[in-house]
Design an enzyme around this catalytic site. Structure first.
Site, PDB file in Angstrom:
ATOM      1  N   ARG A  75       0.828  -1.211   0.000  1.00  0.00           N
ATOM      2  CA  ARG A  75       0.000   0.000   0.000  1.00  0.00           C
ATOM      3  C   ARG A  75       0.859   1.256   0.000  1.00  0.00           C
ATOM      4  NH1 ARG A  75      -3.975  -0.305   4.635  1.00  0.00           N
ATOM      5  NH2 ARG A  75      -4.313   1.826   3.971  1.00  0.00           N
ATOM      6  N   ASN A 107      -7.214   9.447   6.602  1.00  0.00           N
ATOM      7  CA  ASN A 107      -6.328   8.787   5.633  1.00  0.00           C
ATOM      8  C   ASN A 107      -4.892   8.754   6.137  1.00  0.00           C
ATOM      9  OD1 ASN A 107      -8.623   8.676   4.146  1.00  0.00           O
ATOM     10  ND2 ASN A 107      -8.068  10.306   2.726  1.00  0.00           N
ATOM     11  N   VAL A 108      -4.183   7.740   5.660  1.00  0.00           N
ATOM     12  CA  VAL A 108      -2.794   7.544   6.094  1.00  0.00           C
ATOM     13  C   VAL A 108      -1.843   7.769   4.917  1.00  0.00           C
ATOM     14  CG1 VAL A 108      -3.459   5.905   7.908  1.00  0.00           C
ATOM     15  CG2 VAL A 108      -2.930   5.028   5.625  1.00  0.00           C
ATOM     16  N   HIS A 124      -5.616   8.602  12.009  1.00  0.00           N
ATOM     17  CA  HIS A 124      -5.277   7.168  11.949  1.00  0.00           C
ATOM     18  C   HIS A 124      -3.814   6.926  11.599  1.00  0.00           C
ATOM     19  CE1 HIS A 124      -9.837   6.171  11.276  1.00  0.00           C
ATOM     20  NE2 HIS A 124      -9.549   6.455  12.529  1.00  0.00           N
ATOM     21  N   THR A 193     -16.150   9.746   3.210  1.00  0.00           N
ATOM     22  CA  THR A 193     -16.055   8.730   4.264  1.00  0.00           C
ATOM     23  C   THR A 193     -17.391   8.019   4.395  1.00  0.00           C
ATOM     24  OG1 THR A 193     -15.659   8.300   6.613  1.00  0.00           O
ATOM     25  CG2 THR A 193     -16.484  10.508   6.057  1.00  0.00           C
ATOM     26  N   ASN A 218     -20.160  13.049  -1.149  1.00  0.00           N
ATOM     27  CA  ASN A 218     -19.967  11.615  -1.364  1.00  0.00           C
ATOM     28  C   ASN A 218     -20.851  11.191  -2.542  1.00  0.00           C
ATOM     29  OD1 ASN A 218     -19.910   8.701  -0.974  1.00  0.00           O
ATOM     30  ND2 ASN A 218     -19.300   9.092   1.142  1.00  0.00           N
TER      31      ASN A 218
HETATM   32  C1  BJW Z   1     -15.996   8.928  -2.543  1.00  0.00           C
HETATM   33  C2  BJW Z   1     -15.414   8.839  -3.782  1.00  0.00           C
HETATM   34  C3  BJW Z   1     -15.072  10.033  -4.388  1.00  0.00           C
HETATM   35  C4  BJW Z   1     -15.779   6.830  -3.134  1.00  0.00           C
HETATM   36  N1  BJW Z   1     -15.300  11.182  -3.750  1.00  0.00           N
HETATM   37  N2  BJW Z   1     -16.227  10.072  -1.928  1.00  0.00           N
HETATM   38  C5  BJW Z   1     -18.376   2.592  18.930  1.00  0.00           C
HETATM   39  C6  BJW Z   1     -19.300   1.707  18.416  1.00  0.00           C
HETATM   40  C7  BJW Z   1     -18.893   0.559  17.773  1.00  0.00           C
HETATM   41  C8  BJW Z   1     -17.537   0.246  17.609  1.00  0.00           C
HETATM   42  C9  BJW Z   1     -16.629   1.122  18.115  1.00  0.00           C
HETATM   43  C10 BJW Z   1     -17.038   2.258  18.775  1.00  0.00           C
HETATM   44  N3  BJW Z   1     -15.937   2.934  19.167  1.00  0.00           N
HETATM   45  C11 BJW Z   1     -14.852   2.241  18.761  1.00  0.00           C
HETATM   46  C12 BJW Z   1     -15.250   1.128  18.120  1.00  0.00           C
HETATM   47  C13 BJW Z   1     -14.376   0.102  17.528  1.00  0.00           C
HETATM   48  C14 BJW Z   1     -13.777   0.509  16.192  1.00  0.00           C
HETATM   49  C15 BJW Z   1     -14.869   0.781  15.173  1.00  0.00           C
HETATM   50  O1  BJW Z   1     -15.171   1.891  14.809  1.00  0.00           O
HETATM   51  N4  BJW Z   1     -15.442  -0.248  14.608  1.00  0.00           N
HETATM   52  C16 BJW Z   1     -16.468  -0.056  13.564  1.00  0.00           C
HETATM   53  C17 BJW Z   1     -16.108  -0.871  12.343  1.00  0.00           C
HETATM   54  C18 BJW Z   1     -17.811  -0.327  14.120  1.00  0.00           C
HETATM   55  N5  BJW Z   1     -12.917   1.663  16.320  1.00  0.00           N
HETATM   56  C19 BJW Z   1     -11.677   1.562  16.792  1.00  0.00           C
HETATM   57  O2  BJW Z   1     -11.234   0.492  17.172  1.00  0.00           O
HETATM   58  C20 BJW Z   1     -10.847   2.835  16.861  1.00  0.00           C
HETATM   59  N6  BJW Z   1     -10.206   2.920  18.127  1.00  0.00           N
HETATM   60  C21 BJW Z   1     -10.864   3.323  19.210  1.00  0.00           C
HETATM   61  O3  BJW Z   1     -12.007   3.693  19.183  1.00  0.00           O
HETATM   62  O4  BJW Z   1     -10.095   3.273  20.366  1.00  0.00           O
HETATM   63  C22 BJW Z   1     -10.763   3.335  21.619  1.00  0.00           C
HETATM   64  C23 BJW Z   1     -11.490   2.039  21.800  1.00  0.00           C
HETATM   65  C24 BJW Z   1     -10.806   0.863  21.619  1.00  0.00           C
HETATM   66  C25 BJW Z   1     -11.470  -0.332  21.798  1.00  0.00           C
HETATM   67  C26 BJW Z   1     -12.820  -0.354  22.115  1.00  0.00           C
HETATM   68  C27 BJW Z   1     -13.513   0.861  22.254  1.00  0.00           C
HETATM   69  C28 BJW Z   1     -12.812   2.060  22.112  1.00  0.00           C
HETATM   70  C29 BJW Z   1      -9.716   2.788  15.863  1.00  0.00           C
HETATM   71  C30 BJW Z   1     -10.202   2.807  14.466  1.00  0.00           C
HETATM   72  C31 BJW Z   1      -9.019   2.636  13.519  1.00  0.00           C
HETATM   73  C32 BJW Z   1      -9.442   2.526  12.075  1.00  0.00           C
HETATM   74  N7  BJW Z   1      -8.326   2.086  11.308  1.00  0.00           N
HETATM   75  C33 BJW Z   1      -8.439   1.976   9.873  1.00  0.00           C
HETATM   76  C34 BJW Z   1      -7.129   1.377   9.305  1.00  0.00           C
HETATM   77  C35 BJW Z   1      -6.021   2.432   9.352  1.00  0.00           C
HETATM   78  C36 BJW Z   1      -4.740   1.911   8.816  1.00  0.00           C
HETATM   79  C37 BJW Z   1      -4.854   1.514   7.371  1.00  0.00           C
HETATM   80  O5  BJW Z   1      -5.041   2.386   6.492  1.00  0.00           O
HETATM   81  O6  BJW Z   1      -4.765   0.311   7.088  1.00  0.00           O
HETATM   82  O7  BJW Z   1      -8.705   3.268   9.299  1.00  0.00           O
HETATM   83  S1  BJW Z   1      -9.859   1.024   9.364  1.00  0.00           S
HETATM   84  C38 BJW Z   1     -10.218   1.996   7.929  1.00  0.00           C
HETATM   85  O8  BJW Z   1     -11.519   2.607   8.079  1.00  0.00           O
HETATM   86  C39 BJW Z   1      -9.185   3.137   7.937  1.00  0.00           C
HETATM   87  C40 BJW Z   1     -10.040   4.316   7.553  1.00  0.00           C
HETATM   88  O9  BJW Z   1      -9.429   5.520   7.957  1.00  0.00           O
HETATM   89  C41 BJW Z   1     -11.340   4.024   8.253  1.00  0.00           C
HETATM   90  C42 BJW Z   1     -12.527   4.772   7.700  1.00  0.00           C
HETATM   91  O10 BJW Z   1     -12.785   4.397   6.389  1.00  0.00           O
HETATM   92  P1  BJW Z   1     -13.264   5.502   5.353  1.00  0.00           P
HETATM   93  O11 BJW Z   1     -12.212   6.500   5.150  1.00  0.00           O
HETATM   94  O12 BJW Z   1     -14.603   6.014   5.735  1.00  0.00           O
HETATM   95  O13 BJW Z   1     -13.321   4.645   3.995  1.00  0.00           O
HETATM   96  P2  BJW Z   1     -14.517   3.732   3.426  1.00  0.00           P
HETATM   97  O14 BJW Z   1     -13.946   2.846   2.407  1.00  0.00           O
HETATM   98  O15 BJW Z   1     -15.286   3.113   4.516  1.00  0.00           O
HETATM   99  O16 BJW Z   1     -15.500   4.798   2.719  1.00  0.00           O
HETATM  100  C43 BJW Z   1     -15.107   5.489   1.551  1.00  0.00           C
HETATM  101  C44 BJW Z   1     -16.240   6.425   1.162  1.00  0.00           C
HETATM  102  O17 BJW Z   1     -15.792   7.200   0.072  1.00  0.00           O
HETATM  103  C45 BJW Z   1     -17.520   5.699   0.732  1.00  0.00           C
HETATM  104  O18 BJW Z   1     -18.630   6.271   1.417  1.00  0.00           O
HETATM  105  C46 BJW Z   1     -17.598   6.009  -0.767  1.00  0.00           C
HETATM  106  O19 BJW Z   1     -18.940   6.152  -1.223  1.00  0.00           O
HETATM  107  C47 BJW Z   1     -16.864   7.302  -0.844  1.00  0.00           C
HETATM  108  N8  BJW Z   1     -16.269   7.602  -2.133  1.00  0.00           N
HETATM  109  N9  BJW Z   1     -15.339   7.479  -4.138  1.00  0.00           N
HETATM  110  C48 BJW Z   1     -15.907  11.142  -2.529  1.00  0.00           C
HETATM  111  N10 BJW Z   1     -14.514  10.036  -5.632  1.00  0.00           N
END
Ligand code: BJW
Length: 249
Positions: A75, A107-108, A124, A193, A218
């Site tokens: 990546r 984003n990273v 992140h 997002t 979006n």
């Molecule tokens: C376009 C487009 C165009 C396409 N123009 N748009 C509360 C409730 C439930 C669960 C939790 C909670 N609090 C915490 C959690 C657990 C967990 C979580 O959220 N889980 C969910 C899945 C439910 N969160 C965590 O663990 C976080 N830590 C935390 O909260 O610590 C305290 C804690 C710990 C333990 C328990 C409780 C609390 C950490 C989250 C870390 C996320 N890491 C990642 C990987 C990063 C490294 C890597 O890159 O590999 O981050 S996961 C991945 O998802 C990455 C992204 O930043 C993140 C978000 O994704 P994003 O950016 O939204 O991308 P997509 O693909 O989902 O969406 C893309 C969008 O673009 C789409 O909508 C398209 O339509 C659109 N699009 N083309 C504009 N041209």
């Protein structure tokens, strides 16, 4: 296929022209037009091909550090070869338009800083940095060996990417800073997002509670589209330059 269906409401332009505190939060969608795969898009998203629990968790790294390191190296190379797109460039212009502008990104990929934004808060982490998996200290250089992942030159621990995996905390102070900016914003833009990953997904509620004007950009409306003041359905690389042009008049 062009999925754009947006009209920029003149009221939004009026609000933006008089605003001084503007927050933009981006996700993987803004880099899609730089040919970096998103996470959750059905056909192209990284996780249609890989299982996150096998790659983006501390448990995955403990189980198979070589696989995880190599996935992130792949990546990193993808991102290093990519270029910022018109959406990134429009956010650079926005930074100069408002007295207090903060760009919060999930984003990273460094594309915002490479485009020229200065006030960027990375929630992140960053793919281009590595850290020691034992003590979390960032490691700039290490001796080249056949060891994968490489070892920390200070303590011999395994190196890992300096990104935030599921179950890990965000970088110290980052969430507080982001929440404070959202709470005091006049306009909050949520761009590219899916708004499913916490705590980033909930930042918009600080802005809503403050009575800020909220905007989603979006091509595929998310579950927050009904919550925001304006949902602009289209790619960030089209909508953001149009927004900047409209503000300039
Ligand atoms: C376009 C487009 C165009 C396409 N123009 N748009 C509360 C409730 C439930 C669960 C939790 C909670 N609090 C915490 C959690 C657990 C967990 C979580 O959220 N889980 C969910 C899945 C439910 N969160 C965590 O663990 C976080 N830590 C935390 O909260 O610590 C305290 C804690 C710990 C333990 C328990 C409780 C609390 C950490 C989250 C870390 C996320 N890491 C990642 C990987 C990063 C490294 C890597 O890159 O590999 O981050 S996961 C991945 O998802 C990455 C992204 O930043 C993140 C978000 O994704 P994003 O950016 O939204 O991308 P997509 O693909 O989902 O969406 C893309 C969008 O673009 C789409 O909508 C398209 O339509 C659109 N699009 N083309 C504009 N041209």
């Amino acid at each position: 296929m062009d999925t754009s269906a947006f009209e920029i409401n003149p009221q939004l332009i009026q609000v933006l022209r008089s605003a001084s505190k503007v927050v933009a939060m981006t996700g993987a969608g803004i880099s899609a037009e730089s040919k970096i795969p998103t996470f959750r898009d059905a056909m192209t998203g990284l996780w249609s091909r890989f299982r996150p629990e096998e790659l983006a968790t501390p448990e995955a790294f403990a189980r198979d550090p070589k696989l995880v390191w190599e996935w992130y190296r792949w990546r990193y190379e993808l991102v290093a070869a990519a270029e910022p797109n018109p959406g990134h460039h429009a956010l650079v212009e926005m930074e100069d338009m408002f007295a207090e502008f903060l760009l919060i990104t999930q984003n990273v990929d460094s594309l915002h800083t490479r485009a020229g934004n200065k006030r960027v808060l990375e929630l992140h982490g960053n793919l281009s940095r590595s850290k020691c998996s034992r003590d979390g200290q960032v490691v700039e250089q290490w001796p080249e060996t056949d060891q994968v992942p490489p070892l920390c030159p200070r303590c011999g621990g395994l190196l890992r990417p300096d990104v935030v995996w599921f179950g890990e905390s965000l970088p110290t102070g980052a969430l507080e800073k982001a929440a404070d900016a959202a709470l005091h914003s006049e306009v909050f833009l949520s761009i590219g997002t899916s708004s499913v990953v916490e705590p980033a997904a909930s930042l918009i509620y600080y802005a809503v509670n403050n009575g800020s004007t909220t905007v989603e950009i979006n091509p595929n409306p998310t579950s927050q589209a009904g919550l925001v003041t304006h949902a602009l359905q289209g790619p960030a690389g089209v909508v953001l330059p149009a927004l900047v042009a409209a503000i300039k008049g």
